[in-house]
Design an enzyme around this catalytic site. Structure first.
Site, PDB file in Angstrom:
ATOM      1  N   HIS A 197       0.864  -1.200   0.000  1.00 25.56           N
ATOM      2  CA  HIS A 197       0.000   0.000   0.000  1.00 25.56           C
ATOM      3  C   HIS A 197       0.894   1.241   0.000  1.00 25.56           C
ATOM      4  O   HIS A 197       1.646   1.458  -0.938  1.00 25.56           O
ATOM      5  CB  HIS A 197      -0.940  -0.091   1.205  1.00 25.56           C
ATOM      6  N   HIS A 208      -2.022  -2.365  -9.692  1.00 25.64           N
ATOM      7  CA  HIS A 208      -2.981  -1.707  -8.802  1.00 25.64           C
ATOM      8  C   HIS A 208      -4.210  -2.592  -8.687  1.00 25.64           C
ATOM      9  O   HIS A 208      -4.629  -3.223  -9.642  1.00 25.64           O
ATOM     10  CB  HIS A 208      -3.394  -0.331  -9.347  1.00 25.64           C
ATOM     11  N   ASP A 263       2.906   5.399  -7.049  1.00 29.39           N
ATOM     12  CA  ASP A 263       4.029   5.284  -6.097  1.00 29.39           C
ATOM     13  C   ASP A 263       5.359   5.116  -6.804  1.00 29.39           C
ATOM     14  O   ASP A 263       6.405   5.467  -6.253  1.00 29.39           O
ATOM     15  CB  ASP A 263       3.782   4.100  -5.154  1.00 29.39           C
TER      16      ASP A 263
HETATM   17  C1  SDX Z   1      -1.362   2.021  -3.459  1.00 27.34           C
HETATM   18  O1  SDX Z   1      -6.115   0.578  -3.128  1.00 27.34           O
HETATM   19  C2  SDX Z   1      -5.634   1.780  -3.401  1.00 27.34           C
HETATM   20  O2  SDX Z   1      -6.327   2.638  -3.861  1.00 27.34           O
HETATM   21  C3  SDX Z   1      -4.165   1.977  -3.037  1.00 27.34           C
HETATM   22  C4  SDX Z   1      -3.517   3.294  -3.478  1.00 27.34           C
HETATM   23  C5  SDX Z   1      -4.121   4.460  -2.760  1.00 27.34           C
HETATM   24  O3  SDX Z   1      -4.001   5.573  -3.301  1.00 27.34           O
HETATM   25  O4  SDX Z   1      -4.612   4.293  -1.620  1.00 27.34           O
HETATM   26  O5  SDX Z   1      -3.677   3.438  -4.878  1.00 27.34           O
HETATM   27  C6  SDX Z   1      -2.017   3.323  -3.161  1.00 27.34           C
HETATM   28  O6  SDX Z   1      -1.307   1.207  -2.591  1.00 27.34           O
HETATM   29  C7  SDX Z   1      -0.848   1.753  -4.861  1.00 27.34           C
HETATM   30  C8  SDX Z   1      -0.236   0.317  -5.003  1.00 27.34           C
HETATM   31  C9  SDX Z   1       1.174   0.359  -4.412  1.00 27.34           C
HETATM   32  N1  SDX Z   1       1.704  -1.018  -4.273  1.00 27.34           N
HETATM   33  C10 SDX Z   1       2.718  -1.454  -5.023  1.00 27.34           C
HETATM   34  O7  SDX Z   1       3.213  -0.823  -5.958  1.00 27.34           O
HETATM   35  C11 SDX Z   1       3.243  -2.823  -4.615  1.00 27.34           C
HETATM   36  C12 SDX Z   1       3.402  -3.681  -5.878  1.00 27.34           C
HETATM   37  N2  SDX Z   1       2.058  -3.953  -6.410  1.00 27.34           N
HETATM   38  C13 SDX Z   1       1.468  -5.225  -6.021  1.00 27.34           C
HETATM   39  O8  SDX Z   1       1.754  -5.626  -4.722  1.00 27.34           O
HETATM   40  C14 SDX Z   1       0.022  -5.343  -6.487  1.00 27.34           C
HETATM   41  O9  SDX Z   1      -0.041  -4.889  -7.766  1.00 27.34           O
HETATM   42  C15 SDX Z   1      -1.078  -4.688  -5.697  1.00 27.34           C
HETATM   43  C16 SDX Z   1      -1.021  -5.003  -4.245  1.00 27.34           C
HETATM   44  C17 SDX Z   1      -1.037  -3.215  -5.871  1.00 27.34           C
HETATM   45  C18 SDX Z   1      -2.380  -5.250  -6.255  1.00 27.34           C
HETATM   46  O10 SDX Z   1      -2.344  -6.625  -5.923  1.00 27.34           O
HETATM   47  P1  SDX Z   1      -3.444  -7.589  -6.484  1.00 27.34           P
HETATM   48  O11 SDX Z   1      -4.758  -6.915  -6.460  1.00 27.34           O
HETATM   49  O12 SDX Z   1      -3.306  -8.918  -5.829  1.00 27.34           O
HETATM   50  O13 SDX Z   1      -2.959  -7.715  -7.998  1.00 27.34           O
HETATM   51  P2  SDX Z   1      -3.802  -8.415  -9.079  1.00 27.34           P
HETATM   52  O14 SDX Z   1      -4.856  -9.319  -8.542  1.00 27.34           O
HETATM   53  O15 SDX Z   1      -4.244  -7.340 -10.003  1.00 27.34           O
HETATM   54  O16 SDX Z   1      -2.661  -9.342  -9.767  1.00 27.34           O
HETATM   55  C19 SDX Z   1      -2.951  -9.863 -11.032  1.00 27.34           C
HETATM   56  C20 SDX Z   1      -1.702 -10.597 -11.443  1.00 27.34           C
HETATM   57  C21 SDX Z   1      -1.275 -11.685 -10.454  1.00 27.34           C
HETATM   58  O17 SDX Z   1      -0.592 -12.654 -11.242  1.00 27.34           O
HETATM   59  P3  SDX Z   1      -1.482 -13.958 -11.748  1.00 27.34           P
HETATM   60  O18 SDX Z   1      -1.942 -14.660 -10.504  1.00 27.34           O
HETATM   61  O19 SDX Z   1      -2.619 -13.396 -12.591  1.00 27.34           O
HETATM   62  O20 SDX Z   1      -0.481 -14.763 -12.564  1.00 27.34           O
HETATM   63  O21 SDX Z   1      -0.600  -9.679 -11.520  1.00 27.34           O
HETATM   64  C22 SDX Z   1       0.427 -10.111 -10.640  1.00 27.34           C
HETATM   65  C23 SDX Z   1      -0.219 -10.992  -9.609  1.00 27.34           C
HETATM   66  O22 SDX Z   1       0.736 -11.906  -9.094  1.00 27.34           O
HETATM   67  N3  SDX Z   1       0.992  -8.895 -10.059  1.00 27.34           N
HETATM   68  C24 SDX Z   1       2.291  -8.591 -10.085  1.00 27.34           C
HETATM   69  C25 SDX Z   1       2.391  -7.329  -9.483  1.00 27.34           C
HETATM   70  N4  SDX Z   1       1.166  -6.918  -9.101  1.00 27.34           N
HETATM   71  C26 SDX Z   1       0.298  -7.893  -9.463  1.00 27.34           C
HETATM   72  N5  SDX Z   1       3.370  -9.257 -10.572  1.00 27.34           N
HETATM   73  C27 SDX Z   1       4.576  -8.626 -10.427  1.00 27.34           C
HETATM   74  N6  SDX Z   1       4.743  -7.417  -9.844  1.00 27.34           N
HETATM   75  C28 SDX Z   1       3.680  -6.734  -9.369  1.00 27.34           C
HETATM   76  N7  SDX Z   1       3.844  -5.545  -8.811  1.00 27.34           N
END
Ligand code: SDX
Length: 454
Positions: A289, A330, A388
């Site tokens: 987050h 995201h 971010d």
């Molecule tokens: C913020 O919610 C909000 O509004 C948050 C925020 C706010 O303003 O409050 O926008 C702020 O938190 C932005 C996000 C910051 N976090 C990061 O940058 C950390 C890295 N990102 C990931 O941890 C992830 O993308 C999340 C946590 C942001 C979202 O996670 P999800 O919802 O579990 O991702 P998803 O379901 O969309 O994933 C789909 C696929 C998966 O692979 P498969 O199972 O389909 O094979 O994408 C992969 C995930 O493993 N994936 C990633 C990835 N993010 C998702 N693979 C590699 N690197 C990544 N960063």
């Protein structure tokens, strides 16, 4: 102090109650095929976006719960504040597109908009600014509290502790049923966050505290408290102030994200606003987050050289490796994060202006962005650089200390948390948050004496 504009925040109900409840003109029918039971459930239509099924009677009508870990398909509340369309890459505060607010507004005006629901006229704006300036100082005993932390304490640990402790100092604004108390607590939180943030950094580095200077604007005041010294005059950099203003506007609110939902859940028990905002700070700290901006830079530093990028991309793709590229992806935006589009431009301009664009770390960031945007794995999963990724690079370029990155996000999001909290306090639908569960444990068994256990 109350003028017409402030009434919306204080009364709250006038905003939520005066709006006609959405006319529910249709239903969904759910059939339990196991039992043949069938029941109708109302569909609630929003102003814009997906409609919701009102499942509040689901267990009484059909003896069923919904299962939705992470609440990704669940509307936890009604809100007038922020609208996000993840597919279209839309973000609006009180109906105003984030692009227009980023171009024309400032953080204090956006704060007024989020809290009171309307853009202020000049007198409302001056009243608001004046009130915030009146509350920037913290109690001297709170300064002692901060010096009690070890000097290697992470500033976010200090923020969680000190903001939660504010209720020990401000007893005169803790009655959450009193609209004036709610407004006073909100102004205190918004005003004191930069002071506490700067003090946590100054203490950790053994620097003398710098008091707020009310001749300065909100952002400039923070930068002055962070970087000035009593021994010499300090001029806040216009470049830094402009970049920080944009970061604050873009991070001010974001609907029901993890930390805002934490604030709402804590508030639902009637806990005081300072404790609830401290809970939000704790939730924001996580690397998935708000901790992502700090994690982005740590990732870039770990990569060390553009030639190493492919190894990290491979790890991010490897299903057996929990590693993720920080700053990518995201939960909601499956097209692009509109904030990232805005801040990416400002990031490039800043790096040019500071002449740091060729510094190794920023070269790695540019190369990582390029590779990820061309890679099928990321394209298929709509994993674009999020806000971010770029805010981390901007803060690094401004030489903001790395462990202060999430503190910057905390300060910016404070107005979103208090606006959502204030809205919840006057929402007739709200009651204590109490999710249920799917119990998967052992159904029942009898106690066995120690000497009889196998
Ligand atoms: C913020 O919610 C909000 O509004 C948050 C925020 C706010 O303003 O409050 O926008 C702020 O938190 C932005 C996000 C910051 N976090 C990061 O940058 C950390 C890295 N990102 C990931 O941890 C992830 O993308 C999340 C946590 C942001 C979202 O996670 P999800 O919802 O579990 O991702 P998803 O379901 O969309 O994933 C789909 C696929 C998966 O692979 P498969 O199972 O389909 O094979 O994408 C992969 C995930 O493993 N994936 C990633 C990835 N993010 C998702 N693979 C590699 N690197 C990544 N960063």
């Amino acid at each position: 102090m109350q003028d017409s504009g402030l009434k919306l925040f204080i009364m709250g109900k006038s905003k939520l109650q005066s709006r006609e409840e959405p006319v529910v003109d249709n239903t969904v029918t759910i059939t339990n095929n196991r039992t043949g039971q069938q029941a109708d459930f109302d569909i609630i239509d929003p102003t814009v976006g997906l409609s919701s099924i009102d499942v509040r009677q689901l267990s009484s009508k059909l003896g069923l719960f919904t299962y939705d870990p992470g609440f990704h398909a669940t509307a936890s509340c009604k809100s007038d504040i922020t609208y996000i369309d993840g597919d279209a890459g839309i973000l609006r505060y009180r109906g105003y597109p984030i692009e227009q607010l980023a171009d024309h507004s400032n953080y204090m005006e956006v704060s007024y908009l989020l809290m009171y629901g309307e853009l202020p006229d000049d007198s409302q704006y001056q009243n608001f600014i004046g009130s915030i300036k009146n509350h920037t100082i913290v109690h001297e005993s709170l300064m002692q509290f901060i010096t009690g932390f070890h000097n290697d304490a992470h500033p976010m640990a200090i923020m969680v502790g000190v903001v939660g402790a504010l209720s020990a100092f401000y007893h005169d604004s803790l009655d959450i049923t009193n609209p004036e108390h709610r407004e006073l607590s909100a102004h205190r939180l918004l005003a004191k966050m930069p002071t506490i943030a700067a003090l946590s950094f100054r203490h950790a580095n053994g620097h003398p505290p710098i008091y707020p200077c009310n001749d300065l604007g909100y952002i400039e005041n923070f930068l002055n408290m962070m970087f000035s010294y009593p021994t010499e005059s300090y001029q806040v950099s216009r470049v830094a102030a402009r970049a920080m203003e944009l970061i604050f506007i873009l991070h001010a609110d974001h609907e029901q994200n993890a930390s805002t939902s934490t604030v709402r859940l804590a508030s639902s028990s009637g806990a005081n606003p300072f404790a609830c905002i401290a809970a939000g700070i704790a939730s924001l700290w996580g690397p998935a987050h708000g901790g992502a901006n700090e994690a982005v830079i740590r990732m870039l530093e770990e990569i060390k050289d553009p030639s190493e990028i492919s190894k990290f991309i491979d790890r991010a793709k490897d299903k057996n490796d929990s590693y993720r590229l920080m700053g990518f992806g995201h939960r909601i935006y499956k097209n692009h994060d509109p904030r990232a589009t805005i801040i990416r431009r400002a990031c490039n301009e800043l790096l040019q202006e500071l002449d740091t664009i060729n510094q190794p770390l920023f070269e790695i960031a540019k190369e990582l962005e390029r590779i990820a945007l061309e890679d099928e794995y990321f394209i298929e999963r709509n994993l674009y650089p999020n806000v971010d990724f770029y805010s981390g690079i901007i803060l690094k370029a401004l030489e903001m200390p790395l462990n202060m990155f999430t503190v910057v996000f905390t300060m910016a999001r404070t107005v979103g948390w208090i606006s959502q909290w204030a809205e919840m306090m006057t929402d007739q639908d709200q009651r204590i948050g109490r999710p249920r569960q799917l119990y998967m444990g052992i159904e029942k068994r009898d106690y066995v004496a120690m000497d009889k256990r196998d």
